[in-house]
Design an enzyme around this catalytic site. Structure first.
Site, PDB file in Angstrom:
ATOM      1  N   LYS A  91       3.615  -6.210  -2.026  1.00  0.00           N
ATOM      2  CA  LYS A  91       2.295  -5.820  -1.480  1.00  0.00           C
ATOM      3  C   LYS A  91       2.110  -4.297  -1.380  1.00  0.00           C
ATOM      4  O   LYS A  91       1.219  -3.814  -0.680  1.00  0.00           O
ATOM      5  CB  LYS A  91       2.014  -6.448  -0.101  1.00  0.00           C
ATOM      6  CG  LYS A  91       2.174  -7.947   0.016  1.00  0.00           C
ATOM      7  CD  LYS A  91       1.647  -8.745  -1.127  1.00  0.00           C
ATOM      8  CE  LYS A  91       0.155  -8.785  -1.250  1.00  0.00           C
ATOM      9  NZ  LYS A  91      -0.244  -9.571  -2.467  1.00  0.00           N
TER      10      LYS A  91
ATOM     11  N   LYS B 189      -5.661  -9.394  -5.375  1.00  0.00           N
ATOM     12  CA  LYS B 189      -5.329  -7.997  -5.056  1.00  0.00           C
ATOM     13  C   LYS B 189      -6.546  -7.373  -4.386  1.00  0.00           C
ATOM     14  O   LYS B 189      -7.634  -7.320  -4.984  1.00  0.00           O
ATOM     15  CB  LYS B 189      -4.995  -7.214  -6.330  1.00  0.00           C
ATOM     16  CG  LYS B 189      -3.933  -7.848  -7.182  1.00  0.00           C
ATOM     17  CD  LYS B 189      -2.574  -7.874  -6.489  1.00  0.00           C
ATOM     18  CE  LYS B 189      -1.599  -8.685  -7.334  1.00  0.00           C
ATOM     19  NZ  LYS B 189      -0.293  -8.830  -6.711  1.00  0.00           N
TER      20      LYS B 189
ATOM     21  N   ARG C 196      -7.347  -8.309  -0.987  1.00  0.00           N
ATOM     22  CA  ARG C 196      -7.917  -9.345  -0.102  1.00  0.00           C
ATOM     23  C   ARG C 196      -8.384  -8.708   1.206  1.00  0.00           C
ATOM     24  O   ARG C 196      -7.854  -7.687   1.640  1.00  0.00           O
ATOM     25  CB  ARG C 196      -6.847 -10.381   0.261  1.00  0.00           C
ATOM     26  CG  ARG C 196      -6.375 -11.255  -0.888  1.00  0.00           C
ATOM     27  CD  ARG C 196      -5.367 -12.244  -0.312  1.00  0.00           C
ATOM     28  NE  ARG C 196      -4.953 -13.243  -1.271  1.00  0.00           N
ATOM     29  CZ  ARG C 196      -3.736 -13.282  -1.820  1.00  0.00           C
ATOM     30  NH1 ARG C 196      -2.836 -12.372  -1.509  1.00  0.00           N
ATOM     31  NH2 ARG C 196      -3.421 -14.236  -2.671  1.00  0.00           N
TER      32      ARG C 196
END
Ligand code: PPS
Length: 321
Positions: free
Chosen positions: A78, A284, A286
């Site tokens: 992430k 990607k 969110r």
């Protein structure tokens, strides 16, 4: 501008992982008095094909082979690893695997020949890359990568560990909506305020702890840190530094990006020959859940010493404290 599409290589669209329009990048050509070298890149997130031909020696230069990677994006989950990989693929001297092979953490027993077979074909001089963000936190991985290549270049995209944790949690609830709230999972015991540092979204953000293991095997000069926040605010700047680290000409520049207001992120501009610009997919960028500010404050206190230790080890202040 001279365009040449080398039809012989379409069969090399091997590492396709997403369905997007291919983008024909133009301008990768050099000319001098004696020789003309043409280079074309057909690329899109998830796949790429490229090659070069020496026009005056009748295309002798078609010797693309599968090789073990020269550089690996080892983390962090992430952090912005997909964006980095997709942006790097714009470079004609980079060939990157679209999917995450998870060789050093999950499939190590399959052996290096399996790993090599996963790699895209590359020409001499091209850098082969892959990304598997889990490598950064898997204890066995540094020694295994070192056993494959002591000279490998390692790239880590780091982001404020709190935002990273929320991003991780957002991904988890998108798959398992019934799990408890971020706030309750943050604490071993909320009344005592004891943070559960072993909860994976929090554990991954202990960057100094993980980096220590890598530094037992690799010198800091072989590890490049990409600033995750700046990868969003100034992608060309971060990409410039990565290209330097990889010893590549700075070909990926400002002109490749635009800020997409709807997406809220930088995307790739509409390249010539392609019908539309390209942003990363819906997983990607969110929307994150709103987290109790008191919990964020406790997490700031928790991470502060770890962040400072990480800045010292990395020789770079990321400004998260
Ligand atoms: N250009 C661009 N477009 C979209 N998203 C971008 C971009 N640059 C960085 N990011 C950030 O990347 C975050 C996802 O990180 P990763 O790609 O490393 O995730 S993963 O570990 O592969 O699942 C993702 O996290 P979330 O915002 O939580 O979805 C983004 O913040």
């Amino acid at each position: 501008m001279l365009y040449l599409w080398l039809g012989c290589c379409e069969s090399e669209l091997l590492d396709r992982s997403q369905n997007s329009q291919p983008i024909l990048l133009t301008g990768w050509y050099r000319e001098n008095k004696n020789k003309t070298v043409l280079r074309e890149t057909l690329t899109a997130p998830g796949y790429a094909v490229e090659g070069s031909v020496d026009v005056n020696s009748q295309g002798k230069d078609w010797t693309a082979t599968r090789r073990l990677p020269h550089a690996i994006i080892i983390g962090v989950k992430k952090g912005g690893t997909r964006a980095l990989l997709e942006f790097l693929r714009l470079h004609p001297d980079i060939r990157a695997l679209g999917s995450e092979p998870h060789f050093f953490d999950r499939h190590y027993t399959r052996g290096l020949s399996w790993y090599r077979s996963m790699m895209p074909k590359a020409l001499d001089g091209q850098i082969v890359m892959e990304k598997t963000p889990r490598y950064f936190v898997t204890p066995e991985t540094p020694a295994r990568i070192h056993a494959m290549s002591r000279n490998i270049k390692l790239i880590v995209v780091v982001r404020d560990p709190i935002t990273r944790a929320i991003s991780d949690y957002t991904q988890i609830i998108s798959k398992t909506p019934d799990i408890p709230s971020f706030e309750s999972l943050t604490f071993k015991n909320r009344s005592t305020g004891q943070i559960d540092s072993l909860w994976s979204p929090l554990y991954i953000g202990l960057y100094a702890k993980h980096l220590e293991r890598w530094l037992a095997h690799f010198p800091l000069t072989q590890i490049h840190f990409v600033h995750g926040e700046r990868l969003i605010s100034n992608p060309a700047g971060e990409l410039g530094r990565v290209q330097d680290f990889l010893g590549l000409q700075r070909i990926i520049t400002d002109k490749h990006f635009y800020f997409n207001k709807t997406k809220g992120f930088p995307c790739l501009k509409k390249p010539e020959g392609s019908s539309k610009p390209h942003c990363l997919g819906q997983t990607k960028g969110r929307t994150h859940p709103k987290i109790d500010p008191e919990v964020i404050r406790k997490l700031r206190d928790f991470y502060q010493p770890h962040n400072l230790e990480f800045y010292q080890m990395a020789g770079m202040d990321f400004g998260w404290q």
